[in-house]
Write an enzyme that holds these catalytic residues in place. Structure first.
Site, short mmCIF file in Angstrom:
data_model
loop_
_atom_site.label_atom_id
_atom_site.label_comp_id
_atom_site.label_asym_id
_atom_site.label_seq_id
_atom_site.Cartn_x
_atom_site.Cartn_y
_atom_site.Cartn_z
N SER A 112 -2.41 11.37 3.57
CA SER A 112 -2.86 9.90 3.01
C SER A 112 -3.54 9.47 1.50
O SER A 112 -3.17 10.44 0.89
CB SER A 112 -4.04 9.56 4.56
N HIS A 113 -4.66 9.19 1.94
CA HIS A 113 -5.49 8.89 0.77
C HIS A 113 -5.98 9.59 -0.07
O HIS A 113 -6.51 9.46 -1.22
CB HIS A 113 -6.07 7.41 1.26
N ASP A 276 -1.51 3.15 -0.60
CA ASP A 276 -1.98 4.04 -0.24
C ASP A 276 -0.89 5.56 0.38
O ASP A 276 0.31 4.88 -0.50
CB ASP A 276 -3.24 4.61 1.04
N ASP A 278 0.40 7.40 1.85
CA ASP A 278 1.22 7.26 3.14
C ASP A 278 1.73 5.82 3.37
O ASP A 278 2.82 5.83 3.88
CB ASP A 278 1.24 8.34 3.99
N ASP A 280 0.62 3.12 4.52
CA ASP A 280 -0.13 2.47 6.05
C ASP A 280 -1.43 1.43 5.72
O ASP A 280 -1.56 1.25 6.28
CB ASP A 280 -0.64 3.83 7.01
N ARG A 281 -1.65 1.79 4.17
CA ARG A 281 -3.47 0.86 4.00
C ARG A 281 -2.46 -0.10 2.96
O ARG A 281 -1.82 0.52 2.19
CB ARG A 281 -3.78 1.77 3.37
N LYS A 375 -0.47 0.96 11.02
CA LYS A 375 -1.33 0.19 10.27
C LYS A 375 -0.34 0.71 9.19
O LYS A 375 0.42 1.40 8.96
CB LYS A 375 -2.86 0.86 9.56
C1 VG1 Z 1 -10.87 7.14 7.69
C2 VG1 Z 1 -11.07 5.42 7.30
C3 VG1 Z 1 -10.04 5.30 8.76
C4 VG1 Z 1 -8.77 5.40 8.99
C5 VG1 Z 1 -8.43 7.07 8.49
C6 VG1 Z 1 -7.07 7.50 7.89
O1 VG1 Z 1 -11.23 7.34 8.27
O2 VG1 Z 1 -12.43 5.05 7.56
O3 VG1 Z 1 -10.52 3.93 9.51
O4 VG1 Z 1 -7.85 5.20 10.01
O5 VG1 Z 1 -9.48 7.31 7.24
O6 VG1 Z 1 -6.97 6.66 7.71
P1 VG1 Z 1 -12.41 8.59 7.98
O7 VG1 Z 1 -12.90 8.89 9.52
O8 VG1 Z 1 -12.58 9.79 7.19
O9 VG1 Z 1 -13.70 7.53 8.00
V1 VG1 Z 1 -5.13 7.07 6.09
O10 VG1 Z 1 -4.45 5.95 5.54
O11 VG1 Z 1 -6.36 8.02 5.53
O12 VG1 Z 1 -4.39 7.92 7.16
CO CO Z 2 -2.94 7.05 4.72
#
Ligand code: VG1
Ligand code: CO
Length: 542
Positions: A112-113, A276, A278, A280-281, A375
Site C-alpha cells: 500500500s502506502h 496511494d 494500491d 484504495d486511499r 476502500k
Molecule cells: C493504517 C491506517 C488504517 C488503514 C491501514 C491500511 O493502519 O491507520 O486506517 O486501514 O493502514 O491502509 P495502521 O495499523 O498502520 O494504523 V492501506 O492503504 O496501507 O492498505
Molecule cells: Co492502500
C-alpha cells in the site's frame, strides 16, 4: 505433476492491519512467500476448481510472487486464476473482480502506502469471496498454519506471460490475463453521473490528480481523461513504477507536497486529489482548501444522494474508531445508524454484507461504499466530482456550508515513526495502566470524562476484538486516541489522534494546529512521549 517441497515455519508471518508486510529481502528468502501462500490455501474456504484473483500494485517483487502464486495455486486444485495485465490490479479493482467473477478469494500483493524497491516493502493480503479483506478469524487461522507448515505444493511450469491478454494453461489450471481497468471503470460509470461531470468539464471544471507513480495511473487516465474529458495531463505521475519514483506512495501533506503546493498556489485548478500505492486511499484538496479524510467522509455522506448509485439514500455510515465523529452527526441528521469499528477495512465487511452500512471511512484517507469491499480512492474522487458538478459549488464553499450546519471537528494525526518496539510498548503499557485513574482529572483546561481501551463487538457475527486503541475522551467532545500501527515494517509507529469539536456557532475557520494546542499538550502529559521516545515532534502530521 504436483511437486511437494519440504519447508520449515518462519516466525512472524502474522497479518497486521492489512495483510503481511515485510521488507522485500524478507519476502525474497527461499520458502518465505511460498509458506505464506500455501498457508492461505490450506485454511481458506474454497471448492475444488475454484477461481482465484491475483493482483498487485506493480511494486518491486510483484511479478516474482505472482509467478510463485500461480504455480502454487495450480498445485492446490484451483481451476482458474484471474490476473491483471502486467500484474496490475488496484485493491478496489481486485475486490470488484473477485465479486464480479464469483472467485473464492484473491491475493492482493501490495504494501500500500509503504515505499517500494529492493530495500523497501512488499505485502500479501488475502481477500475472501465477498471481495473484502479476510476477517480476523481467517487471518488468525492463516497465522496458526504458518507456525506448523512443513511443505508447500507447486507444479513444474514456466512463467506465464502476464503482459498479454488471454488464457494460458498451467497444469490443470487456466490463467486468464484480464484488462485491469475495464471492469472497474464500467462499475464507476454505473455509480456516478458521468454526463454531469463531463458537462462541468466542458464549462471549465479543472482538476489535477497525482497517481504517485503507483497503481491508479492507468485507472485515472482511462476514467478522468478518456471517459470524463479532463485535459490530457490532468493525471500526474500516471505510470506505475516499481519504486514509485523513489517516493512514498502515501497521499498526505508530506509525500504529496507538490499537489498541496499546486492547490494552494496562484494557478490552482478547482479540484485536486491523489491516491496511494494500491489505489484504495484518497486525498482531497480543493483550491485553497484541504479536506481532512474524516470531514470528507461526512461531506460525501451528506451529499451522496446526488450520485445515481446512492440516490435511494444510505442505510448507515461506519467509521473506524480514531476517525472523527463528523460522520456521526450526518448519520444522526439522516436518521440512519452510525457504527464505530476498529482500524482496518476488514471490520467493515460484515456491516456492508448485512446491508447495515452503505458508506464507510477511516481517518487515514480511506473512504468507500458497498460497491466493493475495500476502500476505494478513485471512487471517493468521483463522488466528490459528481457532487461538485451537480451542485456547481467549490470545495471550500461546500466545506464551509457543511461546518455551518453540523459544526466542525478539528482533527489531526501525529505519527512517531520507527520507534524501538520496546519504547513504544512501554509507553502504551504505562498509559494503559494509568487509564483507570484518569476520569475526572483536569489536564490543563481539559477534564477527562472517559478513558478506556477500545473493544469492538461485531453486531453481525458476535465476535469481539479487544485492545484496539487507548481512548481519552474529554468533557465537551474533544478526545485523544493512542494506538500502535499494524502496517509498518521498521520498529513501531505510535499514532496519536487529536479531535476537537466546535459547534456550528463556534470558531469554524481557524488554524487546526492552534485549535488542537491544548490537546497536543494533554497528549504529552498523558503519555510522556518526549520522556519515552526522546522525540520532541512527530515524524508526520496528517
Ligand atoms: C493504517 C491506517 C488504517 C488503514 C491501514 C491500511 O493502519 O491507520 O486506517 O486501514 O493502514 O491502509 P495502521 O495499523 O498502520 O494504523 V492501506 O492503504 O496501507 O492498505
Ligand atoms: Co492502500
Amino acid at each position: 505433476m504436483t511437486i511437494t517441497v519440504p519447508t520449515k515455519p518462519f516466525s512472524g508471518q502474522k497479518p497486521g492491519t492489512s495483510g503481511l508486510r515485510k521488507k522485500v529481502k524478507v519476502f525474497a528468502q527461499a520458502n518465505y512467500a511460498e509458506n505464506f501462500i500455501q498457508s492461505v490455501f490450506d485454511v481458506v474456504d474454497r471448492a475444488p476448481g475454484a477461481t482465484l484473483v491475483i493482483g498487485g500494485d506493480g511494486r518491486y517483487h510483484n511479478r516474482t510472487v505472482i509467478s510463485q502464486a500461480i504455480r502454487i495455486a495450480a498445485a492446490n486444485g484451483y481451476g482458474r486464476v484471474l490476473v491483471g495485465r502486467g500484474g496490475i490490479l488496484s485493491t478496489p479493482a481486485a475486490s470488484h473482480v473477485i465479486r464480479k467473477y464469483g472467485a473464492s478469494g484473491g491475493l492482493v500483493l501490495s504494501a500500500s502506502h509503504n515505499p517500494g524497491g529492493p530495500d523497501e516493502d512488499f505485502g500479501i493480503k488475502y481477500n475472501i469471496a465477498n471481495g473484502g479483506p479476510a476477517p480476523e478469524s481467517v487471518t488468525e487461522a492463516i497465522y496458526a498454519r504458518t507456525l506448523t507448515i512443513d511443505r508447500w505444493l507447486t507444479v513444474d511450469a514456466p512463467d506465464v506471460d502476464i503482459d498479454t491478454l488471454g488464457d494460458t494453461p498451467v497444469g490443470d489450471l487456466t490463467v486468464s490475463v484480464i484488462d485491469p481497468v475495464a471492469d472497474y471503470a464500467d462499475l464507476m460509470e454505473t455509480l456516478f453521473d458521468f454526463a454531469a461531470i463531463r458537462a462541468a468539464v466542458a464549462e471549465g471544471f479543472s482538476a489535477t490528480f497525482d497517481a504517485m507513480h503507483a497503481v491508479t495511473g492507468p485507472y485515472a487516465i482511462e476514467i478522468l481523461e478518456r471517459r470524463l474529458g479532463f485535459l490530457a495531463g490532468t493525471v500526474k505521475n500516471g505510470v506505475p513504477l516499481e519504486d514509485f519514483g523513489g517516493h512514498h506512495p502515501d497521499p498526505n501533506m508530506v509525500h504529496a507536497k507538490v499537489l498541496f503546493d499546486t492547490m494552494f498556489g496562484p494557478d490552482a485548478p478547482i479540484f485536486g486529489a491523489a491516491s496511494d500505492g494500491d489505489g484504495d486511499r484518497n486525498l482531497i484538496v480543493g483550491r485553497g482548501r484541504f479536506i481532512t479524510p474524516s470531514d470528507s467522509l461526512a461531506m460525501l455522506a451528506a451529499n451522496a444522494h446526488l450520485a445515481p448509485g446512492y440516490a435511494g439514500g444510505l442505510k448507515g455510515i461506519a467509521r473506524s474508531m480514531p476517525t472523527s465523529a463528523a460522520a456521526d452527526r450526518v448519520a444522526q441528521a439522516l436518521g440512519i445508524p452510525a457504527f464505530e469499528t476498529p482500524t482496518g477495512w476488514k471490520f467493515f465487511g460484515n456491516l456492508l454484507d448485512a446491508g447495515m452500512a452503505t458508506i464507510c471511512g477511516e481517518e487515514s484517507a480511506g473512504t468507500g461504499s458497498d460497491h466493493v469491499r475495500e476502500k476505494d480512492g478513485l471512487w471517493a474522487v468521483l463522488l466528490w466530482l459528481n457532487i461538485l458538478a451537480v451542485r456547481r459549488i467549490s470545495v471550500d464553499a461546500l466545506a464551509r456550508e457543511h461546518w455551518a450546519h453540523y459544526g466542525r471537528n478539528y482533527y489531526a494525526r501525529h505519527d512517531y515513526e520507527a520507534l524501538p518496539t520496546e519504547t513504544a510498548d512501554a509507553l502504551i503499557a504505562e498509559l494503559a495502566a494509568s487509564m483507570p485513574g484518569l476520569p475526572g482529572k483536569a489536564i490543563g483546561p481539559l477534564t477527562v470524562a472517559v478513558a478506556d481501551s477500545f473493544s469492538y463487538h461485531d453486531p453481525v457475527d458476535g465476535s469481539t476484538s479487544a485492545n484496539q486503541g487507548l481512548r481519552v475522551l474529554f468533557e465537551g467532545g474533544s478526545r485523544i486516541v493512542f494506538r500502535l500501527s499494524g502496517t509498518g515494517t521498521e520498529g513501531a509507529t505510535l499514532r496519536v489522534y487529536l479531535e476537537r469539536y466546535e459547534p456550528n456557532d463556534g470558531a469554524l475557520d481557524e488554524d487546526t494546529g492552534a485549535m488542537l494546542g491544548d490537546l497536543i499538550a494533554a497528549a504529552e502529559t498523558l503519555a510522556g512521549i518526549v520522556r519515552h521516545t526522546g522525540r520532541t515532534r512527530p515524524s508526520v502530521i496528517t
